[in-house]
Each structure stands twice: as C-alpha cells, then as structure tokens.
Design a protein around this motif. Structure first.
Motif, PDB file in Angstrom:
ATOM      1  N   HIS A 105       1.099   5.924  11.985  1.00 55.11           N
ATOM      2  CA  HIS A 105      -0.230   6.308  11.499  1.00 55.11           C
ATOM      3  C   HIS A 105      -0.493   7.791  11.740  1.00 55.11           C
ATOM      4  CE1 HIS A 105      -2.514   2.701  10.136  1.00 55.11           C
ATOM      5  NE2 HIS A 105      -1.465   2.103  10.675  1.00 55.11           N
ATOM      6  N   LYS A 153       5.437  -0.089   2.281  1.00 54.08           N
ATOM      7  CA  LYS A 153       4.976  -1.090   3.247  1.00 54.08           C
ATOM      8  C   LYS A 153       3.927  -0.472   4.155  1.00 54.08           C
ATOM      9  CE  LYS A 153       6.525  -4.150   6.988  1.00 54.08           C
ATOM     10  NZ  LYS A 153       7.665  -4.527   7.864  1.00 54.08           N
ATOM     11  N   TYR A 154       2.780  -1.145   4.280  1.00 50.09           N
ATOM     12  CA  TYR A 154       1.748  -0.701   5.215  1.00 50.09           C
ATOM     13  C   TYR A 154       1.956  -1.404   6.550  1.00 50.09           C
ATOM     14  CZ  TYR A 154      -2.725   0.169   7.426  1.00 50.09           C
ATOM     15  OH  TYR A 154      -3.694   0.560   8.315  1.00 50.09           O
ATOM     16  N   GLU A 155       1.995  -0.631   7.626  1.00 50.90           N
ATOM     17  CA  GLU A 155       2.183  -1.196   8.964  1.00 50.90           C
ATOM     18  C   GLU A 155       0.920  -0.939   9.779  1.00 50.90           C
ATOM     19  OE1 GLU A 155       6.067  -0.944  10.730  1.00 50.90           O
ATOM     20  OE2 GLU A 155       6.827   0.161   9.006  1.00 50.90           O
ATOM     21  N   PRO A 156       0.112  -1.963  10.032  1.00 52.99           N
ATOM     22  CA  PRO A 156      -1.211  -1.786  10.651  1.00 52.99           C
ATOM     23  C   PRO A 156      -1.145  -1.419  12.132  1.00 52.99           C
ATOM     24  CG  PRO A 156      -0.719  -4.111  10.427  1.00 52.99           C
ATOM     25  CD  PRO A 156       0.406  -3.390   9.745  1.00 52.99           C
ATOM     26  N   TYR A 178       2.890   5.158   2.824  1.00 56.74           N
ATOM     27  CA  TYR A 178       2.879   3.692   2.979  1.00 56.74           C
ATOM     28  C   TYR A 178       3.081   2.961   1.644  1.00 56.74           C
ATOM     29  CZ  TYR A 178       1.151   3.855   7.821  1.00 56.74           C
ATOM     30  OH  TYR A 178       1.028   4.031   9.169  1.00 56.74           O
ATOM     31  N   GLU A 235      -9.795  -2.816   9.938  1.00 58.00           N
ATOM     32  CA  GLU A 235      -8.804  -1.761   9.705  1.00 58.00           C
ATOM     33  C   GLU A 235      -8.572  -1.611   8.202  1.00 58.00           C
ATOM     34  OE1 GLU A 235      -4.237  -0.461  10.936  1.00 58.00           O
ATOM     35  OE2 GLU A 235      -5.122  -2.298  11.758  1.00 58.00           O
ATOM     36  N   TYR A 236      -8.659  -0.383   7.728  1.00 59.93           N
ATOM     37  CA  TYR A 236      -8.488  -0.121   6.298  1.00 59.93           C
ATOM     38  C   TYR A 236      -7.000  -0.087   5.950  1.00 59.93           C
ATOM     39  CZ  TYR A 236      -8.799   2.174   1.749  1.00 59.93           C
ATOM     40  OH  TYR A 236      -8.683   2.484   0.416  1.00 59.93           O
ATOM     41  N   VAL A 237      -6.609  -0.843   4.929  1.00 56.15           N
ATOM     42  CA  VAL A 237      -5.218  -0.877   4.474  1.00 56.15           C
ATOM     43  C   VAL A 237      -5.001   0.295   3.530  1.00 56.15           C
ATOM     44  CG1 VAL A 237      -3.445  -2.203   3.278  1.00 56.15           C
ATOM     45  CG2 VAL A 237      -5.126  -3.382   4.725  1.00 56.15           C
ATOM     46  N   GLU A 238      -4.230   1.277   3.961  1.00 52.69           N
ATOM     47  CA  GLU A 238      -4.053   2.502   3.196  1.00 52.69           C
ATOM     48  C   GLU A 238      -2.964   2.366   2.132  1.00 52.69           C
ATOM     49  OE1 GLU A 238      -3.865   6.105   5.325  1.00 52.69           O
ATOM     50  OE2 GLU A 238      -5.306   5.495   6.857  1.00 52.69           O
ATOM     51  N   HIS A 239      -3.101   3.203   1.099  1.00 51.73           N
ATOM     52  CA  HIS A 239      -2.133   3.199   0.007  1.00 51.73           C
ATOM     53  C   HIS A 239      -1.633   4.617  -0.260  1.00 51.73           C
ATOM     54  CE1 HIS A 239      -3.088  -0.987  -0.890  1.00 51.73           C
ATOM     55  NE2 HIS A 239      -4.363  -0.669  -0.768  1.00 51.73           N
TER      56      HIS A 239
END
Length: 676
Positions: free
Chosen positions: A224, A262-265, A259, A251-255
């Motif tokens: 992040h 793959k989005y890794e929170p 990412y 938590e906002y899932v970013e694009h």
C-alpha cells in the motif's frame, strides 16, 4: 646489474605475498566454516601456550588436518557465487532470519559505486533495501522483501505496466553519496521507494526522490505504501466510486494501475488504526486551475508516509455539480465549484477554498486531520504531529485505574474545553492513555507515577511538565491551571529543564565517538530491538558526550577502556557477546535504562524479559579479566577462555593496580613534604 637484481627480487617478493594472501584467505574461509566449534568454547587447562589455543580455535591443529583438507576441497569445487551464498547462510543467526534468506540475499541487483548512478538513470522506479553486512539482526526484513519481490517478478504489481526491480545496497562498502541519500539512508535496515519526478532533457538527468518506509514490516502494508508513492492521487469517475471512497468505516478497494491484476487489502490493520482520513478534490475547471491542481498533487505526494490517509480527485464537471447540489456549503464556497474536502471521520467535513485559502495544502490536510478538542495519542496521530512539526500539549490519563480514573476524566474534559482556544496558534493537543504511551512520560520529564499529568513539548523536544495536583473537583480551577501553563509556555516564561538541541550539538564531544570505534552505536529507536536479541548477551556502555556535563570526563576515560574490551572480546572469538554504546546527550534517557548514573555499563542477558533482568557492572575498573568474570557469572550464553589468556589478563590487572598504588603513594608523600 644491481638494478636488474633489485627488479628480480621485487618480483619474487610480490609472488610470495600473493601466495601468502591466498593461503590467508583460504584459512579465513575455514575459520568461518568452523564456527560451531568456536562457539562451543575451549576447555580450560588444555593448552600449553596462547599459540596452541589459537591453533585449536582456528582449526589448524594436526588432528583436524584431514578434515580441513576435505573442507578446502569442497570449497574449491564451489563457484564464487555458491561460496558467497554459503557464507551468507552461515551469517543468518538472528531470531527472525531464515537460513534460506540470509542477509542481503533478496533482490535483482546489488548496487555498488560502479553501477549505482547508471541504475538510477535506467530505472524510473525501483525498490531499495539498504543494510549493513556487519549488522547481525538486519536480515529480519528479508522475508517480507522476498514476498514483495515475488509479486514484482511475476508482474503482479507494476508501474505503468513495467516491472518494478528490487535493488540492494550494503552501506558497509564505501560509496560517495549525496546529502539527500545520506539523509534517506540514515538507519539500517531500511526499505525505500525511489521515484523519478522530472526529466531534464538538456543534461539528460532525472530528478528522483527516495521515500523511506516507516511502518510495520507487513507485506500488504508495504504494498500500500508503494502504491501511494507511485499513485498518490486516485482518479474517481462515478458516484459509486466516490461514495465508497468516502465511507472510511470500510477499506476502499483501489483500482490503480499498481493493483490492476490483484488488490491486496490491509485487512485487520486498517480497522485497528486510530484514525482514517479521506481527502477528495473536486475541480470543475482543471485547465483554469492548473496551478492549484499541480500544488494539490505535490501535497498528496508529500503525504504518502501516512497509512491512515488516502487522497482522490474528481474532474468530471457533471459529478462536481452533482456534489455541489448535494452538499452545498458543507463542501463548497457559496460561489465556487472547485474545492478540497477532508473527511476526518464519517460525516465530519472540512473544505479548503482553492480560490481564497492561503495555507499550504499539505499543512492544511495534516492540521484538519486532527481534532480541535484534542486527539488520542497513537501511532497515526504521532505521525501527523511529526509532519506538522508544531508544539504539543499532552495530557497523560488513566480512566481505567481505580485511584486515578475519576481525576483523569475531569482532566480530559478540561483539556477538551481549553484546546480549541489554542488550536490555530500552532499547538496540537493530545491525551495519552494506552500503556505504551504512558511509558513515555519519563522521556518528557514526568518522573512521578500519579496521573493526570500534563506537559508542553516544543518541536525540538524541550518539555515543560506539571503534575496537576489541584482541586480536580472544581472544573474552573483545572481550566485555569492549564491555561496559565499554556500561556506561560507561549510567552517563553517557563524554564527549560534540559538544554536545547542546538546547545547539545555545540557542546558535544565528537572525539568520544572515535574512541568507540569497535562498539556498535545504538539510538533510541533501535535500543529495544538490540538489547532483546535472544541470540546475544548485550553489553551496553551508557555515556554522555556533553562537554558541559560533570560526567563527561569520566565518560571519555571509560569510553577508551570499553572500546578496548570490545576489541579484545572480538579477538578472542567470543561471538555471543555484543558491545554497544548509547549516548544520553543525543538520544535522551529511556525507560530501558532510566538511571541517572552516567557513565555506566549494563548487561542485558540473552533471555526473555532481558530489560527486567538487566545487570549493572559495578567494578571501578574496566579491564578484560573483570569483564570476563562478570560475563561468566551473569551472561546467558556460556563461553570459555583459554587459561593462559585469563592468567595474562589477571597479571596485567595486578601490575596495573600495583603501579597505581605506587603513584598514589608518591603523591601522598609529596603532599606531606609540601605541607611540612
């Protein structure tokens, strides 16, 4: 003829030296391979001389000749790369180090003086892991870096579609670094993101910046951080994205492009943060406000170290007008369609009028992230406070304590009444209640246990505490005490209990550092990690470099003795003991020492609760025999010293004591004659 003979002799001498150096290097490899035998110690009384002991310790006695020849043969069969890897694996001794991931083993390239500048010019973005091959515990970062590196290799995470390389830098090697790089590489181990911002076409140089990672060594948090550095501003294009972004409870899932695969929170860490802030800029006319837009992006880039903060922008005119109608003066100036909105917590908004505000945008974001009533002091608010670099007022309380709970509640309420008055005077107020924060009180001059207590702290960490021993049942009295203390602080009426940073620098004895050339220097930040290492007994020399201090001369004298001890222990191959130095003049007193007696030597044994089990070296002289006896009695890791070495050290101590007594006796006789 004489000249030709001289040339011939010099050639023979050169060949001989090369041969000897090769033999010496091979022996050094064998010594390292035989470390297990060295660490087991040598029984006393087994040797007739020091040479015999050294011969045994280095594995060169005749009994082991065949075994050493076999090891030499195995080493010769290895390639230079395999030999280097084998030696690195031998050095993975730290509790968090894996033999499969030895020190400085993860990465695409090792930077040297030859390839450093070229690599920076060829790579717009890269990750840099810096370390020092003399640092035993620094390999604990390899595991996380390896996990991140795997994603970069497979292009799971990229920068504009390009692979991000991982470079490594060993600071033990001598390199010419710029002042910017020396500042960025201040501590080891450290991981940084390098990003180029500007291409100067005429001289073909790129203006790059290093962004040090200062959060926890958790893979997803580091990812992040990388994402924020590479893409500091999110571009939101729909109402759904905007509404999800502003819902900081989730938590906002970013694009972002980083990412896109793959989005890794952040996961649980996100929900444990003490603060979660969102900033949204809305530009109805990006071209007209191009300068303000650039300043906004620059501010976002400067704030990437904040884990709690995410920044986005909306430039679609239809969306801007939609939110103007929806929120009106909560978000916008009455006559403007361009604004920057900060949501400190769900439903609590502040806006920055782009056309009228004069404050620096980054400063405004940090300042509005804090509450006028005072915030709880935690990791997130500490980062914000450091970035603001303003004075602080900290109230230490403990509402859960049976004795201090009621008074703590009264004091916190008083702080929230007083704090808003001074919020715009570049003072930020906090209350500290968590145990890890309460433990910091002694560093700020609060030497008593009772709470509540209050302290004002300058940006240079000068502090002015009061104990709040007033009638806490009368709210007006509590408010008055706080206000008077803050007013006296603002008008410079309070006496500084300790010298300022500039005064400390002016009076610092830098030569004392040269006297400790064989001692590992530790600072306030690395102290706990150093002394709690379960693989080593840590011998710490606590001293002061302040030439104005009455303890300075004694510190300089003992520094030489302690440095000699560190060198002698190293020569005896006693690898279980690490000698460290801590300067209270520069770093300040900490809870893990918390002893006014300086200079002093402490042993932190290699076991659980090493701080609580600290042992003080109480002998007046610092000599090899006394230190070894002290270590053999209290150190957790056992070792043995050859008998003739110990006998020689004892004899040296005895001779020194005899010489001192003779000098003292002569001085007394001279004094008596003078009196007569």
């Amino acid at each position: 003829m004489r000249f030709s003979r001289l040339i011939y002799l010099s050639i023979l001498l050169t060949v001989g030296l090369i041969t000897l150096s090769q033999v010496y290097c091979e022996d050094e490899v064998n010594i390292d391979l035989d470390r297990n035998e060295l660490e087991q110690g040598i029984p006393e009384g087994e040797f007739n001389s020091m040479d015999d002991a050294i011969s045994k310790m280095t594995g060169r006695n005749e009994a082991n000749h065949d075994e050493l020849e076999q090891q030499q043969q195995e080493q010769k069969e290895l390639t230079p790369e395999e030999r280097q890897k084998h030696l690195q694996q031998k050095k993975a001794r730290d509790r968090n180090c894996s033999p499969d991931l030895p020190h400085l083993s993860v990465g695409d390239v090792n930077l040297t003086a030859k390839n450093f500048e070229k690599f920076k010019q060829e790579n717009e973005v890269f990750l840099l892991g810096i370390s020092d091959n003399q640092c035993d515990h620094c390999c604990f970062t390899e595991g996380m870096l390896d996990a991140v590196h795997s994603g970069m290799q497979t292009k799971l995470h990229t920068y504009n579609g390009k692979r991000i390389k991982v470079a490594r830098l060993d600071l033990f090697q001598k390199m010419k670094l710029s002042q910017k790089e020396r500042d960025a590489f201040e501590t080891v181990p450290r991981m940084l993101v390098y990003k180029q911002h500007q291409l100067i076409i005429l001289i073909r140089l790129r203006n790059g910046e290093y962004y040090p990672y200062e959060s926890y060594y958790i893979k997803n948090l580091f990812l992040h951080f990388i994402n924020r550095v590479l893409y500091p501003v999110l571009n939101l294009k729909t109402t759904e994205q905007i509404d999800l972004f502003l819902d900081s409870a989730k938590e906002y899932v970013e694009h972002s492009k980083f990412y896109q695969n793959k989005y890794e929170p952040m996961g649980d860490f996100y929900y444990r943060m003490g603060k979660r802030v969102r900033v949204l800029a809305l530009f109805n006319d990006k071209k007209e406000y191009s300068n303000e837009y650039k300043l906004f992006q620059k501010a976002a880039q400067s704030l990437v170290r904040r884990d709690d903060l995410r920044i986005a922008v909306v430039t679609n005119k239809t969306l801007v007008q939609h939110y103007k109608q929806k929120f009106g003066v909560k978000w916008f100036d009455e006559y403007s369609l361009n604004t920057i909105v900060l949501e400190r917590e769900p439903g609590v908004y502040h806006f920055y009028d782009i056309e009228k505000e004069s404050d620096d945008i980054a400063y405004w974001i940090n300042k509005m992230s804090l509450s006028k009533l005072g915030d709880e002091l935690n990791r997130e608010t500490e980062v914000i406070s450091k970035m603001l670099n303003e004075a602080q007022g900290i109230m230490f309380i403990n509402r859960g304590n049976a004795n201090y709970g009621a008074d703590s509640k009264v004091a916190k309420d008083a702080l929230q009444r007083v704090a808003p008055v001074y919020f715009q005077n570049r003072i930020n107020f906090f209350y500290a209640e968590r145990q890890e924060q309460l433990e910091k009180r002694t560093r700020l001059g609060i030497m008593w246990d009772k709470v509540p207590s209050f302290v004002m702290v300058t940006p240079k960490q000068n502090y002015f505490p009061i104990d709040m021993e007033v009638n806490l049942g009368d709210a007006s009295i509590v408010d008055k005490v706080l206000q008077e203390h803050i007013e006296d602080f603002m008008k410079g009426r309070l006496k500084v209990p300790d010298q300022t940073y500039d005064q400390a620098s002016d009076s610092r004895d830098y030569e004392i550092l040269d006297r400790l050339s064989n001692v590992r220097s530790v600072n306030k930040r690395s102290f706990v990690n150093t002394v709690t290492n379960p693989d080593h007994d840590i011998l710490v020399f606590v001293y002061t470099s302040d030439m104005q201090s009455p303890n300075w001369k004694k510190s300089t004298q003992r520094a030489y003795d302690f440095d000699l001890i560190a060198l002698q222990l190293r020569e005896l191959k006693i690898k279980s003991v690490v000698c460290a130095g801590y300067d209270v003049n520069v770093e300040g007193m900490i809870a893990e020492i918390d002893d006014p007696n300086v200079p002093a030597i402490y042993l932190y044994p290699a076991k659980e609760h090493s701080v609580e089990n600290r042992v003080t070296y109480n002998k007046k002289t610092v000599d090899l025999s006394s230190v070894i006896q002290f270590l053999q009695q209290y150190a957790e890791k056992k070792f043995k010293v050859p008998k003739d070495v110990m006998d020689a050290a004892l004899k040296q101590k005895k001779d020194k004591n005899t010489s001192t007594k003779q000098v003292t006796g002569k001085s007394k006789d001279s004094k008596k004659k003078t009196e007569l």
